[in-house]
Design a protein around this motif. Structure first.
Motif, PDB file in Angstrom:
ATOM      1  N   ARG A 144       0.832  -1.199   0.000  1.00 47.41           N
ATOM      2  CA  ARG A 144       0.000   0.000   0.000  1.00 47.41           C
ATOM      3  C   ARG A 144       0.867   1.250   0.000  1.00 47.41           C
ATOM      4  O   ARG A 144       0.499   2.287  -0.559  1.00 47.41           O
ATOM      5  N   SER A 187      -1.221  -3.452   3.479  1.00 47.48           N
ATOM      6  CA  SER A 187      -0.688  -2.455   4.403  1.00 47.48           C
ATOM      7  C   SER A 187       0.391  -3.152   5.231  1.00 47.48           C
ATOM      8  O   SER A 187       1.434  -3.513   4.708  1.00 47.48           O
ATOM      9  N   ASP A 235      -6.205  -3.368   2.981  1.00 49.99           N
ATOM     10  CA  ASP A 235      -6.070  -2.389   4.044  1.00 49.99           C
ATOM     11  C   ASP A 235      -6.106  -3.002   5.435  1.00 49.99           C
ATOM     12  O   ASP A 235      -5.642  -2.376   6.389  1.00 49.99           O
TER      13      ASP A 235
END
Length: 238
Positions: A144, A187, A235
């Protein structure tokens, strides 16, 4: 996962690491024939979720930043398997670095080699085989953080951004031949290494390696047939 009469032939780089093991396990569970690559063959044999088996799984030590090393590994795999359906490029690296104005060339080259050039060194030996069979799936592991910069992470963020541009470029070059090239962009992955360096973090917000492996499996499936040059952002709860 796909179901077919013949087991899929799958190559996974960085297979001794936490995410590499999770990805290899996911494909092993579907009955795939695996070629697992990591820099250190002994570490791979110690940690891989499958054992080397004559005429079935292969465990190979190779340097993903070296075209010569990857040429040897690819030759062994293609001679044994006859071709591959899926290439998952997990291998890469992370390190905090100097401030951007004081960034050392050594740090820059290390991150660029591990996270960007490695895709070139790996795919140059497998894409021709996929082109010959007019089919294939390539899934890279980006981050990310490729979407923007961060303090003391200039080389890392730039290298993952470069990886994404390479994924997109390769996708445009081979999609007409029936090859899908995409990446996942997690992430923070919940790995033992990340837990060690961030002992007080809220790990519930991180992305599990099992969830990341499922995302890889999706991009390697027929369900992703219409997806080209994309970066699936994971995420977690962050």
């Amino acid at each position: 996962m796909d179901s077919s009469a013949s087991p899929r032939r799958v190559v996974v780089t960085g297979a001794a690491g936490a995410l590499g093991r999770a990805v290899a396990s996911a494909f092993a569970d579907e009955g795939a024939r695996l070629a697992l690559i990591d820099r250190e063959a002994e570490a791979l044999r110690a940690h891989a979720p499958v054992a080397q088996a004559a005429d079935w799984h292969l465990l190979l030590g190779a340097d993903v930043t070296s075209p010569d090393s990857m040429a040897d590994a690819a030759r062994t795999i293609l001679d044994a398997f006859g071709g591959i359906e899926v290439l998952v490029h997990v291998a890469g690296g992370f390190e905090m670095g100097e401030p951007t104005h004081a960034l050392s060339r050594a740090s820059w080259l290390r991150m660029m080699d591990l996270n960007a050039w490695s895709l070139v060194a790996v795919t140059q030996h497998f894409i021709p085989a996929m082109l010959a069979q007019h089919a294939g799936k390539v899934v890279a592991v980006s981050a990310r953080g490729a979407a923007g910069g961060a303090a003391a992470m200039g080389a890392y963020c730039a290298s993952k951004s470069a990886l994404q541009r390479l994924v997109e470029s390769l996708s445009h070059e081979v999609r007409q031949a029936g090859i899908n090239v995409n990446s996942i962009a997690p992430s923070i992955l919940d790995t033992p290494a990340n837990r060690r360096v961030m002992p007080h973090a809220d790990t519930a917000a991180w992305v599990s390696t099992a969830a990341a492996a499922r995302a890889v499996a999706f991009l390697a499936s027929d369900g992703a047939q219409a997806i080209h040059g994309q970066h699936l952002v994971l995420d977690g709860l962050s």
